[in-house]
Design an enzyme around this catalytic site. Structure first.
Site, PDB file in Angstrom:
ATOM      1  N   LYS A 184       0.792  -1.053  -0.186  1.00 35.60           N
ATOM      2  CA  LYS A 184       0.035   0.002  -0.035  1.00 35.60           C
ATOM      3  C   LYS A 184       0.785   1.167  -0.093  1.00 35.60           C
ATOM      4  CE  LYS A 184      -4.013  -2.359   2.257  1.00 35.60           C
ATOM      5  NZ  LYS A 184      -4.546  -2.594   3.473  1.00 35.60           N
ATOM      6  N   ASP A 232     -10.939   2.678   3.827  1.00 30.33           N
ATOM      7  CA  ASP A 232     -11.454   1.579   3.776  1.00 30.33           C
ATOM      8  C   ASP A 232     -12.934   1.453   3.812  1.00 30.33           C
ATOM      9  OD1 ASP A 232      -9.450  -0.274   3.777  1.00 30.33           O
ATOM     10  OD2 ASP A 232      -8.988  -0.183   6.171  1.00 30.33           O
ATOM     11  N   GLN A 273      -4.941  -1.559   9.594  1.00 29.31           N
ATOM     12  CA  GLN A 273      -4.717  -2.748   9.179  1.00 29.31           C
ATOM     13  C   GLN A 273      -5.332  -3.740  10.006  1.00 29.31           C
ATOM     14  OE1 GLN A 273      -3.593  -3.398   6.005  1.00 29.31           O
ATOM     15  NE2 GLN A 273      -3.972  -5.725   6.049  1.00 29.31           N
TER      16      GLN A 273
END
Ligand code: GUN
Length: 282
Positions: free
Chosen positions: A51, A118, A95
Site C-alpha cells: 500500500k 477503507d 490494518q
C-alpha cells in the site's frame, strides 16, 4: 479469452491516477495516506508495504506507523484521534486483523468517517446500504470496476456471493444489488452450496479456503470472481477457486494472483485521491 486481467487494469488506472494527482498537487493539495500496523502479522506486513509503495508511486504522501503487538487499545485510540486532527492525512487505514486485546469495533468507530478510506466505519457502511455511498470497501469496489471494464451485464442477473464478511461479502452483495442483480449471500452454513452456486450468472468467492470452488459449482458461461488469497502446502499463492477446472466453463474469471488483489489497492488509492480532492476549497 476468458481472463479478467486485474493487474493490467490496475496498471492502466495507476498511470491515469498519477496525472490526476499531479493536477491536484498543482492546486496545493497532496493526497496523504497513513497506514497503522499493530503487531507482526506477516501477511499484514506485506499488504501495508504494498500500500505504501503504491501510494508513493502515485505521488501521495504516505507513511506506515508500526506499533508493537503490546500496544494498548487506549494508546491506539489516542493515535487515531491525533491522525483525525492532522490535515496532511486525507486517508487513515488501520490494518486488520488487530491483536486480540484490542476491539476492532472501537477502533473502526474512532476513525473520522471522512478519512475512513477503507469504508469500514458504521457510518460509511450505512451510507453504502442506504444507496448513497461515499467511502466504499476497496475489494468489492475494485470488483465492480473489473465487471464494468469487461462489459459484464449485471442488471437482472443472478449473483451469488460466497462469504459474509464486513470487508468483502456484505458490501459486495450491496454493490451488486444496487446495480439490479438478484443477490444471494452464501456462507459456511449454507446447505447444498454447489447447487446454489450453479444457479449464479455472477459468482463471487470470498471464503478463504484454497481451491474450494470446483467445476461442479459453476454454471456454464458464469462470471467467476476469486477473492481468495491462500497458501498451498508449498507456500504458493492460490485462490478459493480451482482455476484449471473452472476456467474452461466460465465466460470470464479472475486469476490469483493478478486478479482482484491489484485492483483492491488501486481502489484504495482512488478513494484517497477523491477524499483529498474533496478538501479543495474547504
Ligand atoms: N485486512 C485485510 N484486508 C484489509 C483491508 O482491505 N483493509 C484493512 N484495513 N485491513 C485489511
Amino acid at each position: 479469452m476468458t481472463l479478467i486481467d486485474g493487474k493490467a487494469l490496475a496498471d492502466k488506472m495507476a498511470i491515469a491516477l498519477k496525472d490526476k494527482v499531479d493536477a491536484l498537487k498543482a492546486k496545493g493539495v497532496t493526497p496523504g495516506l497513513v497506514v497503522v500496523l499493530v503487531g507482526e502479522n506477516p501477511a499484514s506486513q506485506v499488504y501495508v508495504r504494498n500500500k505504501e509503495r503504491r501510494a508513493l508511486t502515485a505521488g501521495f504522501k504516505s507513511e506506515i506507523i508500526r506499533l508493537s503487538e503490546e500496544t494498548s487499545e487506549k494508546d491506539l485510540l489516542a493515535l487515531i484521534d491525533q491522525l483525525n486532527q492532522d490535515s496532511q492525512w486525507h486517508g487513515i487505514l488501520v490494518q486488520l486483523p488487530l491483536p486480540a486485546h484490542i476491539s476492532e469495533e472501537k477502533v473502526l468507530l474512532a476513525i473520522d468517517p471522512e478519512k475512513d478510506v477503507d469504508g469500514f466505519h458504521p457510518t460509511n457502511m450505512g451510507l453504502l446500504w442506504s444507496g448513497s455511498p461515499v467511502m466504499m470497501p476497496s475489494t468489492p469496489a475494485g470488483i465492480m470496476v473489473m465487471l464494468d471494464e469487461y462489459g459484464v451485464d449485471i442488471a437482472g442477473k443472478t449473483a451469488l456471493v460466497i462469504g459474509r464478511s464486513n470487508i468483502v461479502g456484505k458490501p459486495m452483495a450491496q454493490m451488486l444489488l444496487d446495480r439490479h442483480a438478484t443477490v444471494t449471500i452464501a456462507h459456511s452454513r449454507t446447505k447444498n452450496l454447489a447447487e446454489v452456486a450453479k444457479q449464479a450468472d455472477i459468482l463471487v468467492v470470498a471464503i478463504g479456503m484454497g481451491n474450494f470452488v470446483t467445476a461442479d459449482f459453476v454454471k456454464p458461461g458464469a462470471v467467476v470472481i476469486d477473492v481468495g488469497m491462500n497458501r498451498d502446502e508449498n507456500g504458493k499463492l492460490i485462490g478459493d477457486v480451482k482455476f484449471d477446472e473452472v476456467e474452461p466453463i466460465a465466460s470470464l474469471i479472475t486469476p490469483v494472483p493478478g486478479g482482484v488483489g491489484p485492483m483492491t489497492i488501486t481502489m484504495l488509492m482512488e478513494q484517497t485521491y477523491e477524499t483529498a480532492k474533496r478538501t479543495l476549497g474547504k
